[in-house]
Structures are given as C-alpha cells and as structure tokens.
Design a protein around this motif. Sequence first.
Motif, PDB file in Angstrom:
ATOM      1  N   PRO A 126       0.827  -1.208   0.000  1.00 24.71           N
ATOM      2  CA  PRO A 126       0.000   0.000   0.000  1.00 24.71           C
ATOM      3  C   PRO A 126       0.859   1.254   0.000  1.00 24.71           C
ATOM      4  O   PRO A 126       1.971   1.266   0.532  1.00 24.71           O
ATOM      5  N   PRO A 127       0.378   2.361  -0.608  1.00 26.12           N
ATOM      6  CA  PRO A 127       1.157   3.596  -0.654  1.00 26.12           C
ATOM      7  C   PRO A 127       1.175   4.284   0.707  1.00 26.12           C
ATOM      8  O   PRO A 127       0.363   3.983   1.588  1.00 26.12           O
ATOM      9  N   ASP A 128       2.114   5.210   0.862  1.00 23.84           N
ATOM     10  CA  ASP A 128       2.253   5.986   2.101  1.00 23.84           C
ATOM     11  C   ASP A 128       2.376   7.452   1.729  1.00 23.84           C
ATOM     12  O   ASP A 128       3.239   7.823   0.926  1.00 23.84           O
ATOM     13  N   ALA A 129       1.502   8.290   2.285  1.00 24.66           N
ATOM     14  CA  ALA A 129       1.541   9.727   1.978  1.00 24.66           C
ATOM     15  C   ALA A 129       2.524  10.484   2.853  1.00 24.66           C
ATOM     16  O   ALA A 129       2.749  11.682   2.642  1.00 24.66           O
TER      17      ALA A 129
ATOM     18  N   ALA B 298       7.124  11.637   2.022  1.00 26.44           N
ATOM     19  CA  ALA B 298       6.938  10.697   0.912  1.00 26.44           C
ATOM     20  C   ALA B 298       7.035  11.454  -0.413  1.00 26.44           C
ATOM     21  O   ALA B 298       6.795  12.659  -0.470  1.00 26.44           O
ATOM     22  N   THR B 299       7.391  10.752  -1.473  1.00 27.93           N
ATOM     23  CA  THR B 299       7.510  11.360  -2.800  1.00 27.93           C
ATOM     24  C   THR B 299       6.475  10.766  -3.738  1.00 27.93           C
ATOM     25  O   THR B 299       5.850   9.754  -3.442  1.00 27.93           O
TER      26      THR B 299
ATOM     27  N   TYR C  63      -2.201  15.924   0.527  1.00 27.93           N
ATOM     28  CA  TYR C  63      -1.155  15.298  -0.294  1.00 27.93           C
ATOM     29  C   TYR C  63      -1.598  13.872  -0.584  1.00 27.93           C
ATOM     30  O   TYR C  63      -1.862  13.092   0.339  1.00 27.93           O
ATOM     31  N   THR C  64      -1.743  13.532  -1.868  1.00 26.18           N
ATOM     32  CA  THR C  64      -2.283  12.232  -2.270  1.00 26.18           C
ATOM     33  C   THR C  64      -1.251  11.435  -3.051  1.00 26.18           C
ATOM     34  O   THR C  64      -0.702  11.917  -4.045  1.00 26.18           O
TER      35      THR C  64
ATOM     36  N   ASN D 271      -5.774   4.888  -2.640  1.00 20.37           N
ATOM     37  CA  ASN D 271      -4.884   6.041  -2.512  1.00 20.37           C
ATOM     38  C   ASN D 271      -4.585   6.305  -1.043  1.00 20.37           C
ATOM     39  O   ASN D 271      -5.400   6.027  -0.162  1.00 20.37           O
ATOM     40  N   ALA D 272      -3.401   6.866  -0.785  1.00 17.89           N
ATOM     41  CA  ALA D 272      -3.029   7.290   0.568  1.00 17.89           C
ATOM     42  C   ALA D 272      -3.024   8.808   0.609  1.00 17.89           C
ATOM     43  O   ALA D 272      -2.584   9.465  -0.342  1.00 17.89           O
ATOM     44  N   THR D 273      -3.546   9.385   1.695  1.00 15.14           N
ATOM     45  CA  THR D 273      -3.599  10.836   1.818  1.00 15.14           C
ATOM     46  C   THR D 273      -3.072  11.287   3.173  1.00 15.14           C
ATOM     47  O   THR D 273      -3.158  10.559   4.168  1.00 15.14           O
TER      48      THR D 273
END
Length: 265
Positions: free
Chosen positions: A94-97, A118-119, A152-153, A162-164
């Motif tokens: 999973p993404p990380d914001a 995070a980028t 920031y998404t 999505n991570a926010t």
Amino acid sequence: ICQGDSLSFGLLTLKTAGTYNRTISAANGCDSVITLNLSVRPNATATISQSICLGQAFSFGSQSLTTAGTYNRTITAVNGCDSVITLNLNVSIPPDAGSISGVQNICVNATSTFSSTATGGTWSSNAPTVATVNPTTGLVTGLAAGNAIITYTVTGTGGCANATATQTVTVTAAPTAGTLSGTQGICVNGTSNFASTISGGAWSSSDPAIATINATTGLVTGLTAGTATITYTVTGTRGCANATATRSVTVSALARTIMIDSICA
C-alpha cells in the motif's frame, strides 16, 4: 474421451482420436468386426491475473489467498472434461503519503511551501478561494482570510487505495495602521494628541530626547527643540508582518522676551 484420458479397446490403450477396428470371432465361427470412432475432447484452460493490496484476501474457489503466487483450480466443464483455471496473484504494497510539514499561518498574498516525507504525490486544496497550492511543488498561496485543508495524495496501485495526508493552513488578512492625525508643531513642554483611524496599536518616538509619546494614548510631549518621527504600530498575527504609519512632530524652543528698563540718575 477427455484429453489425458485413455480407452481400452481390445489389446489397445487408446488416447488419440481416430477410427479403430477390432476383429473377433463370433459364436457362429465367423469374424465380427467392431469399428470404433474415437474423439478426444480437449480440456478447457484459462489464465487470469489479479492484484490485491497487502492485508487483503482473494477468494479462488474454496481458497482465501493472501500470498502472491500461481494457483490452479480444476472444475468440471459441461462436456464432462476438466477445466483448469490458472490464477497469477500479485500482492501490492500500500502507498504511504508520509508526514506533511510547512508554515501553517500565512498572510494574504504570502506563501508557504509544504512538503511530505513521501515522494510521488500531488497537492490539492479544499478551499482554493482561500489558499491555492501548486500540485507539484506544494507552494501554498494565501488569497483570502480563512482556513483551507491542504491534501497530499499518493495514488495506490495494484488494488491498493490512494493514501492521503492533510494539513490545515490559516490565512490572515494583513493589518493596517490607518491614517494618523494630530498637531505637528509644538513648543518645548507643550503637548499634542496623535490619533489613528485604526485602534489597537502602540505609539513610539524615534527620538524621545526631543519628544516622548504615551504608547497607549498617543499624547506627545515636547522636551527639546528638534524633529522626531512618531510611529504607530499595529502588530501582525498568524504570519502577517506588523503594519506601521508615521507622522513627524517638530518641537520649537520657547520664545525669550528680554525687557530693558532705564532710569534717570
């Protein structure tokens, strides 16, 4: 027969489609010829690919799968033969914001640059009439007094959402010191009341040896001849600079009168 199966035909074990003959002796002593038309039905196959996010599960038949890999499932098709389904399962991280930083209190027309640990994400504002943000650089610009939530998404892939991450920016209108009034010419030991069209500020003198001023009331007192600049300051808040207005005061020395008297001897 189904692909992979076999059929015994006399002494033969048949796996290939075709026409086969077998001769046997009948009870009357004559030959009896049996002809076999053999067809081979192919097994159905299918391959599917599926992605899930780490922590999720994918149902495949009676299995609940959480680990990446290749899985096979065999079911019976309508023709009675096996149908093999191959699943290629991918498990995505999973993404990380990340965490957001940046000055949260700014003045109208001022800016602040937000950043994340995070980028790869994009920036957005829930109230662009209050504050806008550059989607790439994170540059926040204050437009009107109020609050805006900056988001920031980081886009999720492979089945992951999505991570926010969010941070609030408060935009404050710049202060004004107003317009000053008051008598600018006074004598030593004389006074003048300075005032502003804006309340809440504080008064100061550039040269208190020439003229002092009460910081609250604006009462100017002349001490020695000369000119001093009187400043009225309204303190800025929440990222706004102080506002100032100035007015000079000129202090004149008292006129001296010399009287000469004469008498007769």
